[in-house]
Design an enzyme around this catalytic site. Structure first.
Site, mmCIF file in Angstrom:
data_model
loop_
_atom_site.group_PDB
_atom_site.id
_atom_site.type_symbol
_atom_site.label_atom_id
_atom_site.label_comp_id
_atom_site.label_asym_id
_atom_site.label_seq_id
_atom_site.Cartn_x
_atom_site.Cartn_y
_atom_site.Cartn_z
ATOM 1 N N ASP A 1 0.856 -1.177 0.000
ATOM 2 C CA ASP A 1 0.000 0.000 0.000
ATOM 3 C C ASP A 1 0.893 1.228 0.000
ATOM 4 O O ASP A 1 1.998 1.191 0.563
ATOM 5 C CB ASP A 1 -0.896 -0.004 1.252
ATOM 6 C CG ASP A 1 -2.146 0.831 1.085
ATOM 7 O OD1 ASP A 1 -2.013 2.060 0.886
ATOM 8 O OD2 ASP A 1 -3.254 0.265 1.150
ATOM 9 N N THR B 1 -14.165 -3.804 -7.075
ATOM 10 C CA THR B 1 -15.431 -3.718 -7.801
ATOM 11 C C THR B 1 -15.299 -2.635 -8.858
ATOM 12 O O THR B 1 -15.099 -1.455 -8.540
ATOM 13 C CB THR B 1 -16.585 -3.387 -6.844
ATOM 14 O OG1 THR B 1 -16.664 -4.402 -5.841
ATOM 15 C CG2 THR B 1 -17.906 -3.317 -7.594
ATOM 16 N N LYS C 1 -20.798 -9.019 -10.297
ATOM 17 C CA LYS C 1 -20.638 -8.349 -9.004
ATOM 18 C C LYS C 1 -21.707 -7.280 -8.805
ATOM 19 O O LYS C 1 -22.391 -7.220 -7.781
ATOM 20 C CB LYS C 1 -19.240 -7.730 -8.919
ATOM 21 C CG LYS C 1 -19.028 -6.774 -7.766
ATOM 22 C CD LYS C 1 -19.077 -7.453 -6.415
ATOM 23 C CE LYS C 1 -18.722 -6.464 -5.310
ATOM 24 N NZ LYS C 1 -18.728 -7.082 -3.993
ATOM 25 N N CYS D 1 -20.560 -1.141 0.003
ATOM 26 C CA CYS D 1 -20.886 -1.823 -1.259
ATOM 27 C C CYS D 1 -22.222 -1.416 -1.861
ATOM 28 O O CYS D 1 -22.275 -0.901 -2.972
ATOM 29 C CB CYS D 1 -20.864 -3.341 -1.046
ATOM 30 S SG CYS D 1 -19.202 -4.006 -0.745
ATOM 31 N N LYS E 1 -22.694 2.318 -3.100
ATOM 32 C CA LYS E 1 -21.760 2.608 -4.189
ATOM 33 C C LYS E 1 -22.087 1.810 -5.440
ATOM 34 O O LYS E 1 -22.082 2.348 -6.560
ATOM 35 C CB LYS E 1 -20.335 2.300 -3.715
ATOM 36 C CG LYS E 1 -19.256 2.461 -4.769
ATOM 37 C CD LYS E 1 -17.878 2.279 -4.152
ATOM 38 C CE LYS E 1 -17.618 0.875 -3.678
ATOM 39 N NZ LYS E 1 -17.391 -0.077 -4.792
#
Length: 447
Positions: free
Chosen positions: A31, A122, A206, A262, A265
């Site tokens: 990261d 996603t 998804k 989730c 969005k």
């Protein structure tokens, strides 16, 4: 054993990386956020997820799990690279792809051998091909090949480890069946069902799955609102519906709407994808509108019970969008608490985990309590927004004794109306008959 790099240490990246290490792979989680990596190297977990810290520590000690900010070196050291960065909702409602594109550029710059690049984030339909173009454009060595795979996640916050280690299904999309088979074999220890398809279909699965579940939630909430008007009980209605094998009982719990990282969005993102494709997705837009309105049924019930909000002390129990997480993204409390303050109430709030996260997002006037009982003491009403176990298991006799007025507005249907009636509460829930409903004359006398 596979050598895997996971770019991104949020919910998806950190949980996926830890679980891949748990089943015997060597995993590097990387990261650009130095603070996150420093925390992880000190065995501190930047998110709350039951069991995650123990799994991370265990696999670090085994040498199976590493954390670094050296993203390029991590890419070079692995043969499978997962992109698990955030795709937050932009102002237009579409997914913000800047972090995915940044990861793709970095992969291209450090592509030192044939690798499989897997989208775990996603992402809108067509992202796999876009990532392919970006990696190709940034390669230093033109002769080195790579494959693109879509492997969307289906983790639920609060049960993410269990969801990953016992996953319901693994969706694997690719135009290269050899690459798809490698990712299928990677998932074999999870003993899950594998479904292979093309990139675009995997990306659409998804969004389609999440928006369908959001639709079930908005539907049962709309039914709950009708139940209140006609005298039916939404929980009995949902039970009867769920007995139909074509429908099933999951995601039919009435409440104050969905939140989190989730559903909000992804519903907006799919609506934007549909608009861009030239399809007017009216059903999905209605789902979104229904969810936005649902959280404010709490205010209507409070107004019926109390009349004016001015000078009233309101206890708010639960701030996170769901139990067993500190995630405040799209939590109903972010809409309801500021509205209570705006209308003149004072707010005493309690959440067993999310207080620190909530305090950064809610107005400074909110007072945070150490327990649910402390929050309700002396209050004119109590509002339940998250069904934490210690809220559901409160000693109702003590709660009743400590409240100025025994008014509970239950946004998650935590309690049995008959028990609340016997305990002397004025109790409003979602889609069920009010108990000991406050009458106008009683309100004016009491208040």
């Amino acid at each position: 054993m596979r050598k895997i790099t996971v770019i991104g240490t949020g919910y998806v990246g950190l949980v996926s990386g830890a679980c891949f290490a748990e089943i015997g792979n060597r995993v590097i989680c990387c990261d650009v956020d130095q603070r996150k990596i420093d925390m992880l190297n000190r065995n501190e977990i930047p998110i709350y997820e039951p069991g995650l810290q123990e799994m991370v520590v265990r696999n670090k000690e085994r040498g199976q799990l590493l954390f670094t900010t050296e993203v390029g070196e991590a890419i070079e050291a692995s043969d499978i690279v997962y992109i698990a960065v955030g795709t937050p909702m932009s102002e237009t409602g579409e997914a913000d792809m800047r972090y995915v594109m940044s990861a793709a550029r970095k992969i291209g710059e450090h592509l030192n051998s044939n690798k499989i690049i897997v989208n775990k984030s996603t992402v809108p339909v067509g992202t796999g091909e876009l990532v392919r173009e970006v990696v190709q454009a940034n390669k230093k060595y033109p002769w080195i090949g790579f494959d693109i795979v879509s492997n969307p996640e289906f983790l639920r916050e609060g049960t993410a480890l269990s969801d990953c280690m016992n996953m319901d299904r693994a969706i694997i999309g690719s135009d290269n069946m050899e690459a798809a088979e490698v990712i299928a074999e990677l998932h074999a220890p999870f003993k899950t069902r594998i479904f292979k398809t093309d990139l675009e279909s995997a990306e659409m699965i998804k969004y389609a799955a999440n928006t369908f579940l959001a639709t079930k939630i908005s539907f049962i909430n709309a039914i709950a609102n009708i139940c209140e008007k006609v005298g039916a009980d939404v929980e009995d209605v949902a039970t009867g519906m769920g007995m139909d094998s074509r429908i099933g009982g999951k995601f039919l719990q009435a409440g104050i709407g969905y939140g989190g990282s989730c559903f909000p969005k992804d519903t907006y993102a799919l609506a934007h994808i549909a608009d861009k494709a030239g399809y007017e997705f009216e059903l999905l837009k209605s789902v979104i509108r229904t969810n936005q309105k649902q959280r404010f049924v709490i205010m209507d019930k409070l107004r019926e019970a109390l009349g004016s909000f001015a000078g009233k002390q309101i206890a708010v129990l639960g701030l996170a969008f769901k139990p067993n997480t500190d995630d405040m993204r799209e939590a109903p409390s972010l809409s309801i608490v500021p509205e209570l303050l705006k209308l003149g109430a004072t707010v005493r709030a309690y959440d067993p985990i999310a207080t620190e996260a909530a305090s950064k997002l809610l107005p400074a006037e909110v007072a945070y309590m150490e327990s649910a009982e402390q929050a309700v003491a002396g209050s004119d009403a109590c509002v339940i927004l998250t069904e934490w176990a210690d809220i559901v298991s409160m000693d109702l006799a003590k709660v009743r004794e400590g409240m100025k007025l025994p008014v509970i507005i239950d946004g998650r249907n935590c309690f049995d109306p008959a028990a609340m009636e016997n305990s002397g509460f004025i109790y409003y829930s979602i889609g069920r008959r009010p108990v000991n409903r406050m009458q106008e004359g009683r309100r004016s006398v009491s208040l």
